[in-house]
Structures are given as structure tokens and as C-alpha cells.
Design a protein around this motif. Structure first.
Motif, short mmCIF file in Angstrom:
data_model
loop_
_atom_site.label_atom_id
_atom_site.label_comp_id
_atom_site.label_asym_id
_atom_site.label_seq_id
_atom_site.Cartn_x
_atom_site.Cartn_y
_atom_site.Cartn_z
N ALA A 24 54.52 24.42 35.94
CA ALA A 24 53.72 24.48 37.17
C ALA A 24 53.16 23.10 37.51
N GLY A 25 52.83 22.30 36.51
CA GLY A 25 52.36 20.94 36.76
C GLY A 25 53.43 20.07 37.40
N VAL A 26 54.67 20.21 36.94
CA VAL A 26 55.78 19.47 37.55
C VAL A 26 56.01 19.95 38.97
N LEU A 27 55.98 21.27 39.17
CA LEU A 27 56.15 21.82 40.51
C LEU A 27 55.04 21.35 41.46
N ALA A 28 53.83 21.20 40.95
CA ALA A 28 52.74 20.72 41.79
C ALA A 28 53.03 19.29 42.26
N GLY A 29 53.58 18.46 41.40
CA GLY A 29 53.96 17.11 41.81
C GLY A 29 55.05 17.13 42.85
N ALA A 30 56.04 18.00 42.69
CA ALA A 30 57.11 18.12 43.68
C ALA A 30 56.55 18.61 45.02
N ALA A 31 55.60 19.53 44.96
CA ALA A 31 54.97 20.03 46.19
C ALA A 31 54.21 18.92 46.92
N LYS A 32 53.58 18.01 46.15
CA LYS A 32 52.90 16.88 46.78
C LYS A 32 53.88 16.01 47.55
N ALA A 33 55.13 15.99 47.12
CA ALA A 33 56.17 15.22 47.80
C ALA A 33 56.76 16.00 48.97
N GLY A 34 56.28 17.21 49.23
CA GLY A 34 56.74 18.00 50.36
C GLY A 34 57.76 19.07 50.04
N ALA A 35 58.05 19.29 48.77
CA ALA A 35 59.04 20.30 48.39
C ALA A 35 58.42 21.70 48.41
N ALA A 36 59.24 22.68 48.73
CA ALA A 36 58.86 24.09 48.56
C ALA A 36 59.19 24.46 47.12
N THR A 37 58.27 25.09 46.43
CA THR A 37 58.47 25.36 45.01
C THR A 37 58.25 26.84 44.70
N SER A 38 58.89 27.27 43.61
CA SER A 38 58.68 28.62 43.09
C SER A 38 58.88 28.57 41.59
N LEU A 39 58.24 29.49 40.90
CA LEU A 39 58.30 29.56 39.44
C LEU A 39 58.84 30.93 39.03
N LEU A 40 59.88 30.92 38.21
CA LEU A 40 60.46 32.16 37.70
C LEU A 40 60.38 32.16 36.18
N GLU A 41 59.96 33.27 35.61
CA GLU A 41 59.88 33.38 34.16
C GLU A 41 60.97 34.32 33.67
N LEU A 42 61.79 33.83 32.76
CA LEU A 42 62.91 34.62 32.26
C LEU A 42 62.45 35.88 31.52
N SER A 43 61.22 35.87 31.03
CA SER A 43 60.73 37.04 30.31
C SER A 43 60.51 38.25 31.20
N ASP A 44 60.41 38.02 32.52
CA ASP A 44 60.18 39.16 33.40
C ASP A 44 61.08 39.17 34.64
N ARG A 45 62.22 38.48 34.59
CA ARG A 45 63.17 38.46 35.71
C ARG A 45 64.58 38.74 35.20
N PRO A 46 65.38 39.45 35.96
CA PRO A 46 66.79 39.62 35.58
C PRO A 46 67.51 38.27 35.70
N VAL A 47 68.40 38.00 34.77
CA VAL A 47 69.14 36.74 34.77
C VAL A 47 69.90 36.56 36.08
N THR A 48 70.46 37.63 36.63
CA THR A 48 71.22 37.50 37.88
C THR A 48 70.34 36.97 39.01
N GLU A 49 69.08 37.39 39.05
CA GLU A 49 68.15 36.90 40.06
C GLU A 49 67.87 35.41 39.87
N VAL A 50 67.72 35.00 38.62
CA VAL A 50 67.45 33.59 38.33
C VAL A 50 68.67 32.73 38.66
N VAL A 51 69.86 33.20 38.33
CA VAL A 51 71.08 32.45 38.67
C VAL A 51 71.20 32.29 40.18
#
Length: 182
Positions: A24-51
Motif C-alpha cells: 500500500a505504501g508503494v501504491l500511495a507513491g504511484a498514486a501521487k504520480a497520478g496512477a489509479a491503484t488497487s490492492l488485491l490479496e491472494l488470500s481472499d481472491r480467486p487466482v483467475t480474478e487476479v490474473v
């Protein structure tokens, strides 16, 4: 060009841990540069969704706790199930992408595990990987979900650099066209 899309993928065994905090800290830096960010955790997401999210992203932050001197089985499973457009595979969701790596551990002893993940991403998937990778031990946190000031600055700097590298790769047809050799 459209807005940069950066997805963080966390390979920890439970959601909301130290690795998610670091990613999330890395994503916050990317967001400061204007990027749209999202965080996915493999422990609670299907692999197909992450792919699918990998395919839609311009850049990926791969995060994992270190177990037995390497990244987690959850992250290994994701990478093993991600096609790379070779040997009859019909997709290559990481081709032409940029990645940052964030590994976490209880002590500084396993910091070289970052090189293993970098090697797989760069060599096997032909991903442009931001160097150096990040390795944060427990000293980088004030508690499970809060980075120290220095660690927060470091992760944000990596996010800004990731956005810059992604912009450069997006602007280069030659870099986006690189594929794994075998």
C-alpha cells in the motif's frame, strides 16, 4: 495516453498484514504520480480474478512475506498459473508490463529473496522490474499496519519510480514487445 493502472498483489496468508501495508505504501507513491491503484490479496481472491487484473494493469507491485528464504506459495501459485504466451498459451498478461517487488520478513537475513522474485519476473515473463526491490523487516513498522516515517518515504519513492518506469515502457514499442526467449 490514458491514466496509469497499477495493481498491488499481496501473497500473504491472511489479509491486512505487514506485506499489504508495505505494498500500500508503494501504491500511495504511484498514486501521487497520478496512477489509479488497487490492492488485491491472494488470500481472499480467486487466482483467475487476479490474473485478469494483471492483464488490465500497466504495472504490478508484487508483495510477499518471506518463508524459508523465498516468496510465498500463494505468489508462486499465481505465477505458475499466469500464462506467458508460449507453448500453446493464448494469453500473456504480464507481457509489456512493469513490476516492483516488495518482500517482508521478521529479520534482515532474507533480503536476497528479492533477487529470486526479480529473476522469475524478468527472465521467465520478460517483465521490466524496478531495481532495487524492497525488503522490509519488522523494524520498518511501528505496528502491523503502520510503516515508520523512513519506511513510508522509501515505499512512496518506489511508487513514484514505478510510475516513471511504467511511463517510459508505455512509450517504447520495443520494450513492450519483448517476450520470453523460451
Amino acid at each position: 495516453m490514458s491514466e496509469l493502472q497499477v495493481v498491488g498483489v499481496v501473497g500473504g496468508p491472511e489479509a491486512g498484514g505487514r506485506t499489504a501495508t508495505a505494498v500500500a505504501g508503494v501504491l500511495a507513491g504511484a498514486a501521487k504520480a497520478g496512477a489509479a491503484t488497487s490492492l488485491l490479496e491472494l488470500s481472499d481472491r480467486p487466482v483467475t480474478e487476479v490474473v485478469a487484473a494483471l492483464g488490465a494493469a500497466d504495472a504490478v507491485v508484487f508483495g510477499s512475506p518471506v518463508y524459508r528464504a523465498t516468496y510465498s506459495a500463494l505468489l508462486k501459485d499465481l505465477l505458475e498459473r499466469t500464462e506467458r504466451g508460449r507453448w500453446g498459451e493464448t494469453t500473456a498478461p504480464l507481457q509489456g508490463k512493469v513490476a516492483a517487488t516488495v518482500l517482508t520478513g521478521a529479520s534482515p537475513h532474507h533480503f536476497l529473496a528479492v533477487d529470486d522474485l526479480r529473476g522469475v519476473l524478468a527472465g521467465f515473463f520478460a517483465v521490466q522490474v524496478l531495481s532495487p526491490g524492497l525488503y522490509l523487516d519488522h523494524g520498518a513498522y511501528t505496528d502491523r499496519t503502520t510503516l515508520t516515517g523512513d519506511a513510508a518515504d522509501l515505499t512512496a519513492a518506489h511508487g513514484l519510480a514505478l510510475a516513471d518506469l511504467t511511463t517510459a515502457v508505455r512509450g517504447s514499442a520495443a520494450l513492450r514487445a519483448l517476450t520470453p526467449l523460451v
